[in-house]
Write an enzyme that holds these catalytic residues in place. Structure first.
Site, PDB file in Angstrom:
ATOM      1  N   HIS A  80       0.852  -1.198   0.000  1.00  0.00           N
ATOM      2  CA  HIS A  80       0.000   0.000   0.000  1.00  0.00           C
ATOM      3  C   HIS A  80       0.882   1.240   0.000  1.00  0.00           C
ATOM      4  O   HIS A  80       1.788   1.351   0.825  1.00  0.00           O
ATOM      5  CB  HIS A  80      -0.904   0.013   1.240  1.00  0.00           C
ATOM      6  CG  HIS A  80      -2.009  -0.980   1.196  1.00  0.00           C
ATOM      7  ND1 HIS A  80      -2.985  -1.040   2.159  1.00  0.00           N
ATOM      8  CD2 HIS A  80      -2.286  -1.991   0.330  1.00  0.00           C
ATOM      9  CE1 HIS A  80      -3.832  -2.022   1.881  1.00  0.00           C
ATOM     10  NE2 HIS A  80      -3.431  -2.616   0.770  1.00  0.00           N
ATOM     11  N   TYR A 137      -8.753   5.106   8.095  1.00  0.00           N
ATOM     12  CA  TYR A 137      -8.817   5.497   9.514  1.00  0.00           C
ATOM     13  C   TYR A 137      -9.900   6.553   9.639  1.00  0.00           C
ATOM     14  O   TYR A 137      -9.810   7.596   8.991  1.00  0.00           O
ATOM     15  CB  TYR A 137      -7.484   6.078   9.973  1.00  0.00           C
ATOM     16  CG  TYR A 137      -6.367   5.090  10.196  1.00  0.00           C
ATOM     17  CD1 TYR A 137      -5.570   4.654   9.134  1.00  0.00           C
ATOM     18  CD2 TYR A 137      -6.095   4.602  11.465  1.00  0.00           C
ATOM     19  CE1 TYR A 137      -4.540   3.759   9.339  1.00  0.00           C
ATOM     20  CE2 TYR A 137      -5.067   3.699  11.681  1.00  0.00           C
ATOM     21  CZ  TYR A 137      -4.290   3.282  10.615  1.00  0.00           C
ATOM     22  OH  TYR A 137      -3.271   2.378  10.835  1.00  0.00           O
ATOM     23  N   PRO A 144      -2.582   0.297  19.044  1.00  0.00           N
ATOM     24  CA  PRO A 144      -2.446  -0.196  17.654  1.00  0.00           C
ATOM     25  C   PRO A 144      -2.727   0.836  16.565  1.00  0.00           C
ATOM     26  O   PRO A 144      -2.541   0.530  15.389  1.00  0.00           O
ATOM     27  CB  PRO A 144      -3.482  -1.321  17.615  1.00  0.00           C
ATOM     28  CG  PRO A 144      -4.485  -0.958  18.650  1.00  0.00           C
ATOM     29  CD  PRO A 144      -3.699  -0.282  19.743  1.00  0.00           C
ATOM     30  N   LYS A 164       2.413  -0.090  14.955  1.00  0.00           N
ATOM     31  CA  LYS A 164       3.853  -0.098  15.213  1.00  0.00           C
ATOM     32  C   LYS A 164       4.365  -1.265  16.054  1.00  0.00           C
ATOM     33  O   LYS A 164       5.579  -1.482  16.113  1.00  0.00           O
ATOM     34  CB  LYS A 164       4.253   1.215  15.901  1.00  0.00           C
ATOM     35  CG  LYS A 164       4.114   2.424  15.011  1.00  0.00           C
ATOM     36  CD  LYS A 164       5.074   2.352  13.852  1.00  0.00           C
ATOM     37  CE  LYS A 164       4.963   3.533  12.936  1.00  0.00           C
ATOM     38  NZ  LYS A 164       5.450   3.193  11.575  1.00  0.00           N
ATOM     39  N   TYR A 215       4.620   6.756   9.596  1.00  0.00           N
ATOM     40  CA  TYR A 215       3.809   5.558   9.343  1.00  0.00           C
ATOM     41  C   TYR A 215       4.610   4.513   8.565  1.00  0.00           C
ATOM     42  O   TYR A 215       4.583   3.331   8.896  1.00  0.00           O
ATOM     43  CB  TYR A 215       2.531   5.909   8.586  1.00  0.00           C
ATOM     44  CG  TYR A 215       1.454   4.858   8.688  1.00  0.00           C
ATOM     45  CD1 TYR A 215       0.373   4.987   9.552  1.00  0.00           C
ATOM     46  CD2 TYR A 215       1.531   3.695   7.933  1.00  0.00           C
ATOM     47  CE1 TYR A 215      -0.601   3.999   9.663  1.00  0.00           C
ATOM     48  CE2 TYR A 215       0.574   2.705   8.038  1.00  0.00           C
ATOM     49  CZ  TYR A 215      -0.496   2.858   8.904  1.00  0.00           C
ATOM     50  OH  TYR A 215      -1.458   1.866   9.005  1.00  0.00           O
TER      51      TYR A 215
HETATM   52  C1  PHB Z   1      -4.518  -4.553  11.144  1.00  0.00           C
HETATM   53  O1  PHB Z   1      -4.538  -4.785   9.913  1.00  0.00           O
HETATM   54  O2  PHB Z   1      -4.770  -5.432  11.986  1.00  0.00           O
HETATM   55  C2  PHB Z   1      -4.176  -3.177  11.610  1.00  0.00           C
HETATM   56  C3  PHB Z   1      -3.898  -2.213  10.681  1.00  0.00           C
HETATM   57  C4  PHB Z   1      -3.576  -0.925  11.109  1.00  0.00           C
HETATM   58  C5  PHB Z   1      -3.552  -0.634  12.457  1.00  0.00           C
HETATM   59  C6  PHB Z   1      -3.823  -1.634  13.382  1.00  0.00           C
HETATM   60  C7  PHB Z   1      -4.138  -2.915  12.950  1.00  0.00           C
HETATM   61  O3  PHB Z   1      -3.262   0.614  12.865  1.00  0.00           O
END
Ligand code: PHB
Ligand code: APR
Length: 398
Positions: free
Chosen positions: A72, A202, A294, A298, A386
């Site tokens: 991505h 997000y 999460p 990270k 990120y």
């Molecule tokens: C996930 O794909 O489980 C995932 C992705 C992004 C995050 C946390 C978990 O910030």
């Protein structure tokens, strides 16, 4: 039993360390209290930084990641019913992230260790550490049948996660704990439905945060902010999809496809740092020393960053009899740990609703998101954190 590096825990930190040390001809024994099956099917996150992907590929365990990982080059921030893309490739000179589940990484590492005749002991719980601050540290562990044995080593790598025994082996008067417990958790689901977006979304919504992620073109992974004390039994599949639809709603015709939910659970959220990350010849790595919420994706990447630093230090010790990198291990790791803590706390604060927030706070969230998605400088800062901050700068003295 004797080895050079005694590793407790076969999570990402322990297995990656054992693998990298093997490539340098440094012996290790990995002790893991759970079964291999349990460790390899435990559902965790799945975002790999550019640097983590490069390390796994360079060290020869990246073939399946290369085939099955989803690359991505951006994410979407969604608020006020509209989406805004953060273009990582454009903002970071071509860097990207890869979606590849943590337990798949563990399967690849375990297979490589097995193929190389690595000493991995599952259902072998480490019960106590001895002489960690001497040149002959020892691990007392219990075999599956209950018989205990001592593993003598030069160094102990505490890769036993947040609930392990290694952090507690550092004398309490020497250990400093820094912590934030967030007043919310994440309800996460795994669903057999094609992801409704190409990249992660997000979302900040007045009803709470929501995240659209994925595991494959057939499997979606979604999260929504909930009360940490919430009982998952109160969340029917219909209620989950309805709430997700509400939070992801946009003004355009985008829609969230639903499907059978195959796994769901609620995880609490905290920021946690234990320092120092070393006591004599005991070194803490990954969740044993630090936990991040999460939101910044990270956890795994920070564990791997610790592994890089310790591997380099152990190479210096065994090949050049130099200890300075070992002596700087804790400071070097903590420099990155605190930057990653800051980013993860910032993403969490910007995208979640805190209890009893008033309209002023709500508008601050919106203004911050508006700034981050309309200012090149601000979106570049998010992007570079990120995709993963460069490792090199960690070494340089402050
Ligand atoms: C996930 O794909 O489980 C995932 C992705 C992004 C995050 C946390 C978990 O910030
Ligand atoms: N003896 C042997 N093994 C132990 C012991 C013990 N006393 N205590 C814990 N373990 C094992 C656990 O069963 C687990 O498999 O240590 C392992 C620690 O692995 P992780 O918790 O995955 O920690 P780490 O390798 O640091 O990886 C951090 O994992 O939890 C995610 O989000 C987190 O992505 C981050 C990553």
């Amino acid at each position: 039993m004797r080895t050079q590096v005694g590793i407790i825990g076969a999570g990402p930190a322990g297995l990656t360390l054992s693998h990298l040390l093997h490539l340098q001809g440094i012996d290790s024994v990995v002790l893991e209290s759970r079964t291999q099956e349990y460790v390899e099917q435990r559902v965790r996150a799945g975002v790999l930084e550019q640097g983590t992907v490069d390390l796994l590929k360079e060290s020869g365990v990246g073939a399946r990641l290369e085939r099955e990982g989803l690359i991505h080059e951006g994410i979407e921030l969604r608020f006020n019913r509209a989406g805004h893309r953060i273009n990582f490739a454009e903002l970071t000179g071509g860097k990207s992230i890869t979606i590849y589940a943590q337990h798949e990484v563990l399967k690849d590492l375990t297979a490589a260790r097995r193929a190389a005749g690595g000493q991995l002991y599952y259902q072998a719980e480490a019960v106590s550490l001895h002489d960690a601050d001497t040149p002959q540290p020892k691990i007392n562990f219990r075999h599956p049948g209950g018989k205990t044995e001592i593993l003598e080593c030069d160094f102990i790598a505490g890769c036993d996660g947040f609930h392990g025994i290694c952090r507690d082996a550092i004398p309490s008067q020497a250990l400093r704990i820094h912590e934030r417990v967030y007043p919310f958790g994440w309800l996460g689901i795994l669903a057999e439905v094609a992801p409704s977006a190409e990249e992660l979304i997000y979302t900040y919504h007045e009803r709470g945060f929501a995240l659209l992620s994925m595991r494959s073109p057939q499997i979606s992974r979604l999260y929504l902010q909930c009360d940490p004390e919430e009982d998952i039994a109160n969340w029917s599949d219909d209620r989950i999809w309805t709430e997700l639809r509400t939070r992801f709603a946009t003004r355009d015709d985008w829609s969230l496809a639903d499907g059978p939910i195959v796994q769901k659970g609620i995880t609490p959220m905290r920021s946690f740092v234990a320092e120092p990350m070393r006591h004599g010849n005991l070194f803490l790595l990954g969740d044993a020393a630090h936990i991040v919420p999460p939101t910044g994706a990270k956890g795994l990447n920070l564990a791997i960053a610790d592994v890089r630093v310790l591997t380099r230090a152990l190479i210096d010790f065994y090949k050049h009899k130099k200890r300075d990198r070992l002596d700087r291990y804790s400071d070097t790791c903590l420099r990155r740990v605190w930057k990653v803590q800051r980013f993860s706390w910032w993403m969490t604060s910007m995208l979640h609703c805190f209890p009893n927030e008033d309209t002023f706070a709500h508008n601050l969230h919106l203004a911050e998101l508006d700034y981050v998605t309309s200012s090149r400088a601000a979106s570049q800062s998010l992007a570079e954190n990120y995709v993963g901050l460069p490792m090199e700068e960690d070494e340089a003295k402050r």
